[in-house]
Scaffold this motif. Structure first.
Motif, PDB file in Angstrom:
ATOM      1  N   UNK A  74       2.454  -1.679  -0.662  1.00 20.42           N
ATOM      2  CA  UNK A  74       3.299  -2.093  -1.573  1.00 20.42           C
ATOM      3  C   UNK A  74       4.665  -2.055  -1.507  1.00 20.42           C
ATOM      4  N   UNK A  75       5.428  -1.223  -1.770  1.00 22.06           N
ATOM      5  CA  UNK A  75       6.792  -1.047  -1.656  1.00 22.06           C
ATOM      6  C   UNK A  75       6.998  -1.550   0.140  1.00 22.06           C
ATOM      7  N   UNK A  76       6.687  -1.243   1.394  1.00 24.18           N
ATOM      8  CA  UNK A  76       6.678  -1.586   2.337  1.00 24.18           C
ATOM      9  C   UNK A  76       6.621  -3.418   2.688  1.00 24.18           C
ATOM     10  N   UNK A  77       5.513  -4.108   2.191  1.00 27.65           N
ATOM     11  CA  UNK A  77       5.744  -5.156   2.214  1.00 27.65           C
ATOM     12  C   UNK A  77       6.820  -5.692   1.841  1.00 27.65           C
ATOM     13  N   UNK A  78       7.187  -5.591   0.229  1.00 26.32           N
ATOM     14  CA  UNK A  78       8.172  -6.278  -0.942  1.00 26.32           C
ATOM     15  C   UNK A  78       9.349  -5.739   0.237  1.00 26.32           C
ATOM     16  N   UNK A  79       9.480  -4.589   1.410  1.00 26.22           N
ATOM     17  CA  UNK A  79      11.309  -4.248   2.133  1.00 26.22           C
ATOM     18  C   UNK A  79      10.744  -5.177   2.367  1.00 26.22           C
ATOM     19  N   UNK A  80       9.447  -5.660   3.343  1.00 29.69           N
ATOM     20  CA  UNK A  80       9.379  -6.176   5.119  1.00 29.69           C
ATOM     21  C   UNK A  80       9.210  -7.735   4.323  1.00 29.69           C
ATOM     22  N   UNK A  81       8.986  -8.006   3.187  1.00 26.05           N
ATOM     23  CA  UNK A  81       8.664  -9.736   2.930  1.00 26.05           C
ATOM     24  C   UNK A  81       7.679  -9.856   3.937  1.00 26.05           C
ATOM     25  N   UNK A  82       6.547  -9.730   3.760  1.00 21.77           N
ATOM     26  CA  UNK A  82       5.579  -9.583   5.171  1.00 21.77           C
ATOM     27  C   UNK A  82       4.424  -9.556   4.076  1.00 21.77           C
ATOM     28  N   UNK A  83       2.767 -10.213   4.930  1.00 20.74           N
ATOM     29  CA  UNK A  83       1.843  -9.385   4.304  1.00 20.74           C
ATOM     30  C   UNK A  83       1.186  -8.439   5.358  1.00 20.74           C
ATOM     31  N   UNK A  84       0.880  -7.464   4.452  1.00 18.57           N
ATOM     32  CA  UNK A  84       0.303  -6.234   4.951  1.00 18.57           C
ATOM     33  C   UNK A  84      -1.155  -5.594   4.556  1.00 18.57           C
ATOM     34  N   UNK A  85      -1.987  -5.731   5.583  1.00 18.20           N
ATOM     35  CA  UNK A  85      -3.619  -5.926   4.832  1.00 18.20           C
ATOM     36  C   UNK A  85      -3.433  -3.398   5.668  1.00 18.20           C
ATOM     37  N   UNK A  86      -3.792  -3.353   4.695  1.00 14.14           N
ATOM     38  CA  UNK A  86      -3.200  -1.282   4.720  1.00 14.14           C
ATOM     39  C   UNK A  86      -4.899  -1.033   5.371  1.00 14.14           C
ATOM     40  N   UNK A  87      -5.345  -1.649   6.208  1.00 20.90           N
ATOM     41  CA  UNK A  87      -6.537  -0.718   6.636  1.00 20.90           C
ATOM     42  C   UNK A  87      -7.299  -0.374   6.083  1.00 20.90           C
ATOM     43  N   UNK A  88      -7.399   0.953   5.433  1.00 20.46           N
ATOM     44  CA  UNK A  88      -8.486   1.161   4.411  1.00 20.46           C
ATOM     45  C   UNK A  88      -8.246   2.753   3.528  1.00 20.46           C
ATOM     46  N   UNK A  89      -8.427   2.929   3.109  1.00 17.32           N
ATOM     47  CA  UNK A  89      -7.759   4.757   2.291  1.00 17.32           C
ATOM     48  C   UNK A  89      -8.818   4.988   1.705  1.00 17.32           C
ATOM     49  N   UNK A  90      -9.172   6.441   1.137  1.00 22.10           N
ATOM     50  CA  UNK A  90      -9.948   7.385   0.439  1.00 22.10           C
ATOM     51  C   UNK A  90      -9.536   6.678  -0.757  1.00 22.10           C
ATOM     52  N   UNK A  91     -10.406   5.954  -0.843  1.00 16.77           N
ATOM     53  CA  UNK A  91     -10.953   5.530  -2.963  1.00 16.77           C
ATOM     54  C   UNK A  91     -11.492   6.898  -4.181  1.00 16.77           C
ATOM     55  N   UNK A  92     -10.610   7.022  -4.611  1.00 18.32           N
ATOM     56  CA  UNK A  92     -11.365   7.801  -5.509  1.00 18.32           C
ATOM     57  C   UNK A  92     -12.433   6.481  -6.297  1.00 18.32           C
ATOM     58  N   UNK A  93     -13.348   6.827  -6.554  1.00 20.53           N
ATOM     59  CA  UNK A  93     -14.567   6.599  -7.542  1.00 20.53           C
ATOM     60  C   UNK A  93     -15.320   7.585  -8.610  1.00 20.53           C
ATOM     61  N   UNK A  94     -16.179   7.574  -9.394  1.00 19.18           N
ATOM     62  CA  UNK A  94     -16.659   7.334 -10.610  1.00 19.18           C
ATOM     63  C   UNK A  94     -17.876   8.505  -9.986  1.00 19.18           C
TER      64      UNK A  94
END
Length: 265
Positions: free
Chosen positions: A66-86
């Motif tokens: 989020x901070x990189x997208x904000x700093x660069x002023x571009x749309x970023x699709x951050x591939x994927x990451x390991x999101x915690x699930x229940x």
């Protein structure tokens, strides 16, 4: 719209992985990209024993992008990451989309999981450590409808047809860590097929090289147009490739070869 596909070799050091991803996004922005796509598991791709604790959306990894997208002023699709699930035994494999202000515009959890059992040869169950997502997702990026998917989804054309017909997608994205032995024969063929049959641009960003013993990824990140033509491709190694999407050409292809309009099933 100018797009960039970013290719890297994520390993077992999450901090280093994120630093390389930021450098690639900076190159994308410097090249005039409106939208940049990173590969699957950009946060960590190494031995399971060394994986950092999974995080929820809004944790360190998502806030970093989020901070990189904000700093660069571009749309970023951050591939994927390991999101915690229940489920403490399983994570979600989740793609995040950030707008130019760094706000989260969409998230998608990988639907199709790679489970294969070939006696004496291969035994792999992605579903043992990853929980499947349930919902297809399309997000509007600067007025363009972008359908989300991740890696193994690529082998399931019904998902992309839904993204194109029900979601109105004009662009399909495929962050991936596609295996070397299948990538050599199937990666480009499948990407071009998804582009042709759905009359969409396809953006594919892949991991490249060795990540842990027994795992090597194919790379060959590319952009394919709605006619199935490969517009650009990243050479082997970390890097960025650019393409300019011509939405007027997309509309012409759909008008002159109206396969989406002519479908009966």
């Amino acid at each position: 719209m100018r797009v960039a596909v970013c290719q890297l070799n994520a390993r077992e050091d999450r901090k280093a992985n994120l630093a390389v991803a930021a450098e690639l996004l900076e190159r994308a922005a410097a090249g005039g990209a409106d939208l940049a796509l990173l590969p699957e598991y950009v946060d960590y791709l190494g031995p399971a024993a060394g994986m950092p604790a999974p995080e929820p959306i809004g944790g360190e990894v998502s806030e970093f992008f989020a901070s990189v997208a904000r700093r660069l002023g571009i749309w970023v699709i951050a591939g994927s990451f390991h999101e915690a699930s229940p489920d403490p035994q399983r994570t979600w494999n989740t793609s995040l989309v950030f707008d130019r202000s760094g706000a989260l515009a969409a998230s998608y959890r990988k639907i199709h999981l790679y489970d294969v059992e070939i006696p004496g040869r291969v035994s792999y169950r992605e579903s043992a450590t990853v929980a499947p997502g349930e919902q297809p997702v399309v997000v509007t990026v600067d007025g363009v409808r972008v359908g989300l998917s991740i890696c193994y989804d690529l082998r399931f054309p019904e998902l992309y047809r839904r993204l194109a017909t029900e979601g109105g997608a004009q662009v399909l994205v495929v962050p991936a860590a596609f295996m070397l032995h299948t990538g050599r024969d199937h990666w480009e063929v499948l990407l071009r097929a998804r582009a042709i049959e759905n009359q969409c641009y396809v953006l594919a960003a892949g991991q490249i090289g060795d990540h842990e013993p027994g795992r090597s990824c194919f790379g060959r990140s590319m952009v394919v147009d709605a006619w199935g033509t490969v517009l650009t491709q990243v050479p082997d190694g970390a890097g960025v490739a650019f393409a300019d999407l011509d939405l007027d050409r997309l509309a012409t292809i759909r008008a002159e070869l109206p396969s989406l309009a002519n479908r009966r099933l």
